[in-house]
Design a protein around this motif. Structure first.
Motif, PDB file in Angstrom:
ATOM      1  N   TYR A 187       0.848  -1.196   0.000  1.00 41.33           N
ATOM      2  CA  TYR A 187       0.000   0.000   0.000  1.00 41.33           C
ATOM      3  C   TYR A 187       0.876   1.235   0.000  1.00 41.33           C
ATOM      4  CZ  TYR A 187      -3.615   3.322   1.246  1.00 41.33           C
ATOM      5  OH  TYR A 187      -4.476   4.392   1.230  1.00 41.33           O
ATOM      6  N   THR A 189       0.532   5.417   0.491  1.00 38.06           N
ATOM      7  CA  THR A 189      -0.447   6.395   0.942  1.00 38.06           C
ATOM      8  C   THR A 189      -0.734   7.408  -0.161  1.00 38.06           C
ATOM      9  OG1 THR A 189       1.279   7.809   1.818  1.00 38.06           O
ATOM     10  CG2 THR A 189       0.309   6.225   3.336  1.00 38.06           C
ATOM     11  N   VAL A 190      -1.884   8.008  -0.049  1.00 39.73           N
ATOM     12  CA  VAL A 190      -2.286   9.031  -1.013  1.00 39.73           C
ATOM     13  C   VAL A 190      -1.241  10.155  -1.043  1.00 39.73           C
ATOM     14  CG1 VAL A 190      -4.012  10.811  -1.439  1.00 39.73           C
ATOM     15  CG2 VAL A 190      -4.728   8.495  -0.841  1.00 39.73           C
ATOM     16  N   ASN A 191      -0.726  10.502   0.117  1.00 38.47           N
ATOM     17  CA  ASN A 191       0.271  11.582   0.148  1.00 38.47           C
ATOM     18  C   ASN A 191       1.544  11.217  -0.602  1.00 38.47           C
ATOM     19  OD1 ASN A 191      -1.163  13.545   1.405  1.00 38.47           O
ATOM     20  ND2 ASN A 191      -0.520  12.959   3.472  1.00 38.47           N
ATOM     21  N   LYS A 192       1.940   9.960  -0.503  1.00 38.61           N
ATOM     22  CA  LYS A 192       3.144   9.552  -1.218  1.00 38.61           C
ATOM     23  C   LYS A 192       2.909   9.640  -2.729  1.00 38.61           C
ATOM     24  CE  LYS A 192       5.756   6.415   1.723  1.00 38.61           C
ATOM     25  NZ  LYS A 192       6.057   4.996   1.958  1.00 38.61           N
ATOM     26  N   ARG A 194       0.767  11.582  -4.201  1.00 43.70           N
ATOM     27  CA  ARG A 194       0.699  13.017  -4.543  1.00 43.70           C
ATOM     28  C   ARG A 194       2.094  13.616  -4.645  1.00 43.70           C
ATOM     29  NH1 ARG A 194      -4.497  15.664  -1.342  1.00 43.70           N
ATOM     30  NH2 ARG A 194      -6.041  14.587  -2.606  1.00 43.70           N
TER      31      ARG A 194
ATOM     32  N   GLU B 479      -4.508   7.230   7.739  1.00 42.26           N
ATOM     33  CA  GLU B 479      -4.270   7.543   6.327  1.00 42.26           C
ATOM     34  C   GLU B 479      -4.766   8.971   6.077  1.00 42.26           C
ATOM     35  OE1 GLU B 479      -3.264   8.208   3.700  1.00 42.26           O
ATOM     36  OE2 GLU B 479      -3.384   6.741   2.111  1.00 42.26           O
ATOM     37  N   GLU B 480      -3.969   9.939   6.524  1.00 44.02           N
ATOM     38  CA  GLU B 480      -4.406  11.335   6.478  1.00 44.02           C
ATOM     39  C   GLU B 480      -4.614  11.821   5.044  1.00 44.02           C
ATOM     40  OE1 GLU B 480      -5.139  12.767   9.253  1.00 44.02           O
ATOM     41  OE2 GLU B 480      -5.058  14.943   9.035  1.00 44.02           O
ATOM     42  N   GLY B 481      -3.750  11.403   4.144  1.00 48.06           N
ATOM     43  CA  GLY B 481      -3.867  11.865   2.761  1.00 48.06           C
ATOM     44  C   GLY B 481      -5.159  11.386   2.118  1.00 48.06           C
ATOM     45  N   LEU B 482      -5.505  10.142   2.379  1.00 53.11           N
ATOM     46  CA  LEU B 482      -6.750   9.609   1.830  1.00 53.11           C
ATOM     47  C   LEU B 482      -7.934  10.338   2.457  1.00 53.11           C
ATOM     48  CD1 LEU B 482      -8.310   7.591   0.139  1.00 53.11           C
ATOM     49  CD2 LEU B 482      -7.980   5.888   1.929  1.00 53.11           C
ATOM     50  N   GLU B 484      -7.958  13.371   3.492  1.00 50.97           N
ATOM     51  CA  GLU B 484      -8.056  14.685   2.863  1.00 50.97           C
ATOM     52  C   GLU B 484      -8.684  14.593   1.476  1.00 50.97           C
ATOM     53  OE1 GLU B 484      -4.062  16.068   3.095  1.00 50.97           O
ATOM     54  OE2 GLU B 484      -4.229  16.497   5.243  1.00 50.97           O
ATOM     55  N   SER B 485      -8.306  13.551   0.739  1.00 51.91           N
ATOM     56  CA  SER B 485      -8.860  13.480  -0.612  1.00 51.91           C
ATOM     57  C   SER B 485     -10.356  13.178  -0.564  1.00 51.91           C
ATOM     58  CB  SER B 485      -8.086  12.481  -1.473  1.00 51.91           C
ATOM     59  OG  SER B 485      -8.556  11.183  -1.266  1.00 51.91           O
TER      60      SER B 485
END
Ligand SMILES: Cc1cc2nc3c(=O)[nH]c(=O)nc-3n(C[C@H](O)[C@H](O)[C@H](O)COP(=O)(O)OP(=O)(O)OC[C@H]3O[C@@H](n4cnc5c(N)ncnc54)[C@H](O)[C@@H]3O)c2cc1C
Ligand code: SF4
Ligand code: SF4
Lengths: 254, 667, 322
Positions: A187, A189-192, A194, B479-482, B484-485
């Motif tokens: 997995y 993360t969304v931040n990675k 981005r 999962e802070e980024g998720l 936020e999205s």
């Protein structure tokens, strides 16, 4: 060592599939694409190889909705180079055409090892991996669930039914069709992802001319009869038993 | 004239010596405090200097008044007597010193004379007794009752942590010594000087009678010896405060002063620097470090924790103690993740907030758990199921991994069309939530909710396939980024809709919309459906035609109760329906979590779990004589409890219903 | 010149012919009827000629070579390339499996022959019908006018239709030079002993609360043995301690995708379906007509499992004995 992972995007089966008016293809209006699950495993296996033996890792896919996401995610996982093959989005395409075109691009990259999913659920004319292997004149082994580099060759774990595994030694350069990576795709993360979007570059290369010969000519597509409700087997215990036996035979379980 | 010669029988050198020792004590004490503060300042910055007034008030109520400590009767009485006993004796000693060495020495007058002095002696004697009672209770509890919450964890990963027991004992021994030696000093003084007002020091007087036999010179020697011991113990005790458990005398009020003043449902956002989440102890904020240092190891959090009760490896108490120990552990080379805190512990937490709610000194376990989870998520160290779920949430916006278009599948059998809030203005924007939309067990209930709204003539609409999981639990997974999205996607749709108020089915959805979305631009009021129905019933807009007469009990969902303080609205509705409500032993802010929150419902089960929280909860409900139905107001609760009723073998004994089903039935 | 014969590349592993080979022979017969050719089995091996004895083929072409004793892609490809190019049959069937797919695509590229994959059956006029997109879509294609390679999946024909009591004629074919192979077999690794990994098993008999108690699990185990599969369970069964956690299917357990998933007394809660919904063929046995398991199953019956399971086991044993 140069390792390349190939991926393709396939219809997401979470969405209802529709057949278009021609009756020979899927309706693309509602189509939503997702990375072929096994290609995701191929990317993971390539990353594992990179982590283990310091390979340089390139990910290649052709342009389609969602391709950028796959590429950026791969970079966030550790890929070094991203290549997107740009072609005519309306072109009729099949695995033979895709494999021929990809092979041309691959030749330049001079990879030592090419990994890709052993199959995709929409393959109708064989799978990309072995086709690419042959166009490049490399050996191919599919249904693989583990790859190790040893003395300039690779040792792969090829899976057979019932959990039997054949360890095969393959000369490099080679193409390997991945059934599952040694560990499930990780997995990120969304931040990675981005972050990767901000820093990584996707190299766009023109998709070489497409030659679809070798594929199938679809005459019609249809949905199998009711997939939403079980066919009920009625009757006495004996009758049901007999019918179930037949079904087992049809499936090839006996 | 009743008065006291403070340094009676004390040679001058001893009096001087006492002051020198005092000075030394202060130096050691100051160094100790400095050392601690310096350590906290190695943590990350965090702003905790706002709302000073509120903070001081909280210190008054919760530190001096010990409001939370008192909620547990035995421990409350025990601690209050020790605390106030010590405070009184400390003040008494200080007064005597001032009386003798300041006012008497420099100004030639004493205030501890006559009636005042008699009262002084009496009060001190009484408080001394109280103190001893408290200490006795403490010893009895810790060493004879031995409640589990005070027992050392079986698996202290760290040798340093074994000192914990010695530290606990030390405090009790020292306090007992100081009190007893004080009494004996008084008794001996009375035995020799025999003042006529001695009956006002009942304990001292009683002790004095023991010493009649030993006679004068011996008693004077004894007195001086015990006085010296008393003074030494006192100074050692004071000097040791910053080095022992006693430090909580300072740290607890500080921790209460600096506690979060945000609503309980607002999680502190992930800090955005190079390090995602907490990898090493220095990645905690100074306030989190203070949390660890202030903990008094009372174990209340452990008692309240559903994860601990289920047999999972998490104990919030041990979690905090391990962290505190790690903070000072410079030699073992232990890593925070793995050696000190296992990922199992971190993933066992249901984010129910019971621990935070009961901690007498307002430790925020959850903030630290989530911060550590953030690190694990960033490293990809999550179980396969959670990974799949997060991927689903990222791709489809729901935890079920289903098509967005199926989000409104539940509406299909409904005749009347539900307004599309994206296309027309509505008064209420109904956020249905994932479980209420997708889970087959709940679709019927969601249809009933719609019917109830329609019958009440509510002007409401939904976002159809544009609704996304609001991310409450995604955030608590780390999962802070998720998160936020998801917020971005929801906010983008909501900003285009016209509505006055948001109403939700799911308390989790409710929590983040209400407490966390404002930071992302939502400024509409948010109501849970129970609040809305409660209002409608009060306003006579919701007609109840049938009295139900069921005997029910009610489960407070964590994110409705503890997180948002909504305890009364659902209960009022239950009563309005004509049901008889019997409370479970654990209710209100002590309600026992169903085990689903904080992303737990998306994770693989830990093999250590012996009794799932939901099973414990349905057993509790089924244990109330006559109660037929367990009512809840959260879709995840319903799913968890229905399952638990089966696995606990309680089918036919207890029904699980969402409150809306009862409302629908009564209309 | 191309002839009208249908070739079937026989798949065998460690001395045993795979069922799929017979299934392909049955399919080849159907196609041969449309094209008007013969069914010819192609057997590559080392001392493996006896495997041909029960094949329902008109002829067997047998290539003997030590390097063909066990499958390796390179050796198979080289041998088959020469054979196909030389004989020019109407079609060559490969199994859609670890062996067949390794050979088929490579040969398509090498011999510049068309390839159609995932073929389940043939229409009466010989058009391949393929199952794609996880079984959600069927595609019928023309059979190209040149020699065509096909990979076959189960579902259309029964293996016993591809078996025969009469041994076919075996014709030996010279093997090409098989030196300098780029792929070699090092060793076989047996599946780990100990508890089975249900996620890797092709046949699963799964029991739910309908089984009632631990003793009854025995009847499911017997059925599984008769079928050559393993037992698994829904959570209540595992919770009771009747089966180990490693056998749990579903959200909190394993995700399985077997060829056959037989659900005995399982209601089909979403948490369970999450773990088995992608199985190829789900057969549900549940007395409740409205049980949601029937929404994911391909076949269902409401006969009481306690009647059906022992009867089925007995029948299976009889069949296997024959
Ligand atoms: C967070 C969470 C995670 C979960 N994870 C899982 C999981 O991983 N795996 C899992 O399986 N469950 C899981 N569950 C539990 C799940 O929700 C269901 O409770 C469970 O799957 C039900 O098991 P069952 O079908 O065996 O039992 P039931 O639902 O009780 O079904 C028994 C069925 O047997 C039928 N039956 C009875 N007698 C007979 C007979 N004589 N012949 C034929 N049929 C008969 C009945 O009609 C009924 O349909 C989870 C639940 C939650 C809340
Ligand atoms: S939030 Fe709940 S589960 Fe988590 S540690 Fe605190 S009490 Fe335990
Ligand atoms: S964290 Fe709070 S409740 Fe828990 S042991 Fe420490 S002081 Fe007690």
């Amino acid at each position: 060592m140069n390792v390349v992972a190939l991926f393709k995007l396939v219809p997401d089966l979470v969405e209802e599939l529709e057949i278009d008016q021609s009756g020979t293809a899927l309706n693309t209006d509602f189509l939503r694409l997702i990375i072929n699950e096994l290609d995701d495993h191929a990317i993971e296996q390539a990353i594992l190889l990179k982590e283990r033996s310091g390979a340089r890792m390139t990910v290649i896919g052709s342009d389609a909705e969602g391709a950028d996401d796959v590429l950026y995610t791969a970079v966030a996982k550790g890929a070094d180079q991203l290549i997107k093959l740009m072609g005519d989005p309306n072109a009729v395409i099949n695995n033979h055409a895709m494999a021929r075109a990809t092979a041309i691009v691959l030749k330049e990259l001079q990879p030592d090892l090419i990994l890709t999913g052993v199959q995709a659920h929409n393959d109708l004319d064989g799978s990309i991996g072995p086709l690419v292997a042959e166009y490049l004149g490399m050996p191919y082994v599919g249904y693989v669930s583990g790859v190790n580099v040893q003395n300039g060759r690779i040792v792969v774990r090829k899976e057979y039914p019932g959990g039997l595994i054949a360890e095969m030694e393959v000369d490099l350069p080679a193409v390997v069709g991945i059934q599952s990576a040694e560990q499930p795709p990780r997995y990120v993360t969304v931040n990675k992802v981005r972050q990767a979007m901000k820093t990584a570059a996707i190299e766009e290369r023109p998709l070489p001319a497409l030659d679809v010969s070798g594929g199938a000519a679809i005459r019609r597509m249809f949905k199998p009869e009711s997939a939403t409700r079980a066919k009920m087997i009625e009757g006495s215990t004996e009758e049901v038993t007999a019918r179930l036996l037949d079904i087992f035979k049809e499936i090839g379980a006996l | 004239m009743p008065f006291r010669e403070t340094f009676w029988n004390i040679p001058h050198w001893a009096e001087i010596g006492q002051y020198i020792l005092g000075l030394l004590t202060i130096l050691v004490f100051a160094y100790g405090v400095f050392r601690r503060v310096k350590r906290w300042r190695m943590g990350q910055p965090e702003k905790r200097f706002d709302q000073i007034g509120k903070r001081l008030w909280s210190v008054l109520v919760d530190a001096f008044g010990q409001a939370r400590t008192a909620q547990d009767a035995y421990a409350g009485i025990m601690h209050l007597t020790i605390f106030w006993g010590m405070v009184a004796l400390f003040i008494g000693t200080a007064l005597a010193t001032v009386d003798w060495d300041v006012t008497h020495l420099f100004f030639g007058f004493q205030f501890l004379i006559n009636g005042a002095y008699i009262l002084y002696e009496l009060i001190l004697d009484i408080f001394g007794v109280l103190l001893l009672v408290g200490l006795g209770m403490a010893v009895y509890r810790r060493y004879f009752i031995r409640p589990p919450r005070l027992q050392p964890a079986t698996a202290w990963q760290n040798a340093l942590a074994q000192n914990v027991d010695r530290d606990d004992a030390y405090a009790l021994v020292m306090l007992t010594l100081i009190t007893l030696s004080g009494y004996f000093v008084e008794g001996l003084r009375i035995a020799v000087s025999k003042p006529e007002w001695s009956p006002w020091s009942p304990v001292g007087n009683a002790l004095a009678s023991w010493f009649i036999v030993t006679g004068d010179p011996t008693n004077r020697t004894l007195h001086l010896t015990l006085w010296t011991i008393h003074i030494l113990v006192a100074f050692i005790l004071i000097a040791s405060i910053p080095f022992t458990k006693l430090f909580h005398i300072l740290a607890a009020p500080l921790n209460i002063f600096f506690r979060s003043m945000q609503p309980a449902g607002t999680l502190i956002p992930a800090r955005n620097d190079d390090q995602v989440g907490v990898k090493e102890w220095r990645d905690f904020t100074w306030k989190q470090l203070l949390d660890f240092e202030a903990c008094v190891r009372c174990g209340r959090c452990q008692d309240a924790c559903p994860a601990f009760a289920s047999g999972a490896s998490l104990s919030p108490r041990n979690f905090i103690i391990s962290l505190k120990t790690h903070l000072w552990d410079t030699s073992s080379g232990h890593r925070l993740h793995g050696d000190v805190i296992s990922s199992k512990e971190l993933w066992a937490c249901t984010s129910c907030r019971a621990c935070v709610q009961v901690c007498p000194i307002f430790v925020d376990h959850l903030a630290s758990i989530v911060d550590m989870r953030r690190y694990l998520v960033n490293e990809g160290e999550i179980d396969a199921l959670l990974q799949k779920t997060l991927a689903n949430l990222g791709r489809y916006g729901n935890s079920f991994g289903q098509s967005e278009r199926l989000r409104v599948k539940w509406t299909q059998p409904i005749q009347a069309v539900i307004k599309d809030a994206r296309k027309e203005a509505v008064e209420y924007l109904w956020f249905v939530g994932d479980y209420a939309s997708y889970h087959v067990m709940f679709s019927d209930i969601t249809r009933k909710t719609a019917q109830v709204f329609q019958k009440a003539d509510l002007d409401f609409g939904i976002l159809y396939d544009a609704e996304r999981n609001t991310g409450n639990d995604v955030r608590r997974v780390g999962e802070e980024g998720l998160y936020e999205s998801l917020v971005e996607k929801n906010a983008a749709v909501m900003s285009k809709c016209k509505y006055n108020t948001i109403v939700t089915t799911d308390p989790h959805t409710y929590n983040t919309l209400k407490n966390e979305y404002p930071a992302n631009g939502n400024n509409h009021p948010v109501l849970h459906y129970t609040e809305l129905l409660d209002q409608l019933i009060a306003a006579g807009k919701l007609q109840i035609n049938k009295k139900l007469n069921y005997k029910v009990t009610y489960h407070d969902p964590c994110y409705l109760g503890r997180y948002n303080g909504i305890y009364d609205a659902p209960r009022r509705i239950i009563r309005a329906l004509g049901c008889e409500l019997t409370e479970m032993p654990r209710h209100g802010d002590r309600a026992f979590c169903c085990g689903a929150g904080g992303g737990k419902i998306w994770m693989e089960e830990q093999p250590e779990v012996k009794e799932r929280p939901a099973e414990s909860r349905v057993r509790e409900a089924a244990g109330i004589p006559g109660v037929s139905t367990l009512v809840t107001t959260c879709p995840k609760d319903l799913v968890m409890f229905c399952d638990a009723v089966k696995t606990a073998g309680l089918e036919g004994k207890i029904l699980v219903k969402d409150l809306i089903e009862l409302v629908d039935e009564a209309m | 010149m191309m002839n009208q014969d249908i070739y079937v590349v026989i798949e065998h592993l460690r001395g045993k012919t795979a069922d799929i080979s017979y299934l392909m022979l049955a399919g080849a017969r159907a196609l041969a009827q449309a094209t008007g050719g013969e069914v010819i089995a192609v057997l590559l091996g080392h001392n493996a000629q006896s495997l041909a004895n029960n094949m329902a083929a008109d002829k067997v072409l047998y290539v003997e070579h030590p390097a063909l004793a066990e499958f390796t892609s390179d050796a198979y490809q080289r041998t088959l390339a020469g054979l196909i190019a030389g004989k020019e049959p109407r079609a060559v069937l490969f199994a859609s499996s670890s062996i067949g797919t390794d050979a088929a695509s490579v040969l398509s590229a090498r011999l510049k022959l068309p390839l159609i994959s995932s073929c389940q059956s043939f229409s009466a006029d010989g058009r391949p019908i393929c199952q794609i997109c996880g079984g959600k879509i069927m595609a019928e294609s023309d059979l190209p006018d040149t020699t065509t390679l096909l990979t076959m999946t189960p579902g259309g024909y029964k293996p016993e239709e591809g078996q025969s009591g009469k041994a076919p004629d075996v014709i030996k074919v010279e093997a090409p030079s098989l030196d300098n192979l780029r792929v070699t077999l090092k060793q076989y690794i047996e599946p780990e002993a100990g508890d089975v990994d249900i996620s890797k098993e092709p046949i699963i008999v799964s029991v739910g609360r309908g089984i009632q108690n631990q003793d009854n699990i025995e009847i499911a185990e017997e059925l599984a043995r008769a079928l050559g599969g393993v037992v698994a369970a829904s959570r209540p069964v595992v919770d009771q301690g009747w089966m180990s956690t490693s056998r749990l299917v579903g959200k909190s357990g394993k995700k399985v995708k077997p060829k056959i998933y037989l659900a005995l007394g399982i209601s089909g809660a979403p948490e369970h379906v999450e773990g088995m919904g992608e199985s190829e063929v789900i057969i549900a046995i549940n007395t409740d007509t409205n049980a949601p398991i029937f929404n994911v199953a391909k076949y269902g019956t409401t006969v009481d499992l306690f009647d059906l399971v022992p009867a089925l086991t007995e029948k299976l044993r009889e069949v296997k004995k024959v």
